[in-house]
Design an enzyme around this catalytic site. Structure first.
Site, PDB file in Angstrom:
ATOM      1  N   GLU A  19      11.050 -43.824  -2.242  1.00 50.91           N
ATOM      2  CA  GLU A  19      11.154 -42.501  -2.138  1.00 50.91           C
ATOM      3  C   GLU A  19       9.793 -42.137  -2.710  1.00 50.91           C
ATOM      4  O   GLU A  19       9.580 -42.898  -4.244  1.00 50.91           O
ATOM      5  CB  GLU A  19      12.485 -41.891  -3.057  1.00 50.91           C
ATOM      6  CG  GLU A  19      13.698 -41.930  -2.428  1.00 50.91           C
ATOM      7  CD  GLU A  19      14.367 -43.328  -2.044  1.00 50.91           C
ATOM      8  OE1 GLU A  19      14.877 -43.572  -0.962  1.00 50.91           O
ATOM      9  OE2 GLU A  19      14.172 -44.079  -2.888  1.00 50.91           O
TER      10      GLU A  19
ATOM     11  N   SER B  64       0.686 -42.404 -10.979  1.00 52.74           N
ATOM     12  CA  SER B  64       1.858 -43.413 -10.924  1.00 52.74           C
ATOM     13  C   SER B  64       2.026 -43.920  -9.560  1.00 52.74           C
ATOM     14  O   SER B  64       2.793 -43.185  -8.809  1.00 52.74           O
ATOM     15  CB  SER B  64       2.875 -42.728 -11.669  1.00 52.74           C
ATOM     16  OG  SER B  64       3.954 -43.948 -11.446  1.00 52.74           O
TER      17      SER B  64
ATOM     18  N   GLU C 299       4.375 -20.810 -20.965  1.00 54.20           N
ATOM     19  CA  GLU C 299       3.434 -21.846 -21.456  1.00 54.20           C
ATOM     20  C   GLU C 299       3.365 -21.732 -22.929  1.00 54.20           C
ATOM     21  O   GLU C 299       3.008 -20.368 -23.338  1.00 54.20           O
ATOM     22  CB  GLU C 299       2.161 -21.808 -20.989  1.00 54.20           C
ATOM     23  CG  GLU C 299       1.960 -22.574 -19.436  1.00 54.20           C
ATOM     24  CD  GLU C 299       0.633 -22.666 -18.794  1.00 54.20           C
ATOM     25  OE1 GLU C 299       0.462 -23.484 -18.305  1.00 54.20           O
ATOM     26  OE2 GLU C 299       0.031 -21.487 -19.220  1.00 54.20           O
TER      27      GLU C 299
END
Length: 178
Positions: free
Chosen positions: A36, A111, A138
């Site tokens: 995945e 990553s 935010e």
């Protein structure tokens, strides 16, 4: 280097900011292997460098870790948007600063075991202050720091955000000595 493999792709989840796909490919012995993968349009991170040599970091509440992290300003690219355009927008949105100059510094994969996101790092200089244009939700405050303070915060593990650590270490090692 081996040629790219033929991939079988199945979309598992589509969201506003990313997709999750199951990607299957075959090994040399024809065994099927699936993984995945999070598909992301990429992002930018900025090192806002003031004329006096200080850097503008931000204290940024991150719901994913339920904590306020000390970070460099950053943001997700819109699909097919040039990274420099994202950088200009995100600097204003998160800090209020406008840059007279924005230069690329480096880029890296965030990553690559699970994510295809590329992070583009820019140095923003010749800054003028204005009002931030933050998105709903935010919770950000600017924090101006010297390069010496940045070095201590990195050493003492005060900065926990990976993109900020990578960008600042690269900047301190390769850019600030030029």
């Amino acid at each position: 280097m081996k040629p790219h493999k033929q991939l079988i792709i199945e979309t598992l989840l589509s969201t506003k900011r990313f997709n999750v796909e199951r990607v299957t490919h075959h090994l040399d012995d024809h065994t099927a292997v699936s993984r995945e993968i999070v598909r992301h349009p990429g992002a930018v991170v900025l090192i806002p460098l003031l004329d006096d040599g200080r850097i503008c970091l931000i204290n940024n509440y991150r719901v994913a870790v339920n904590d306020v992290l000390l970070e460099l300003p950053a943001g997700t690219r819109e699909p097919h948007e040039a990274a420099i355009v994202t950088a200009e927008r995100e600097l204003i949105e998160e800090t209020g600063y406008r840059a007279g100059a924005i230069e690329p510094l480096c880029e890296f994969a965030m990553s690559p075991g699970i994510l295809d996101e590329r992070m583009f790092v820019f140095v923003a200089s010749k800054l003028t202050i204005g009002e931030p244009d933050r998105e709903l939700g935010e919770e950000i405050q600017n924090k101006l720091v010297t390069l010496e303070e940045v070095d201590v915060m990195l050493r003492d593990n005060v900065i926990q955000d990976a993109k900020t650590i990578a960008a600042l270490l690269f900047f301190l090692r390769y850019r600030s000595s030029q």
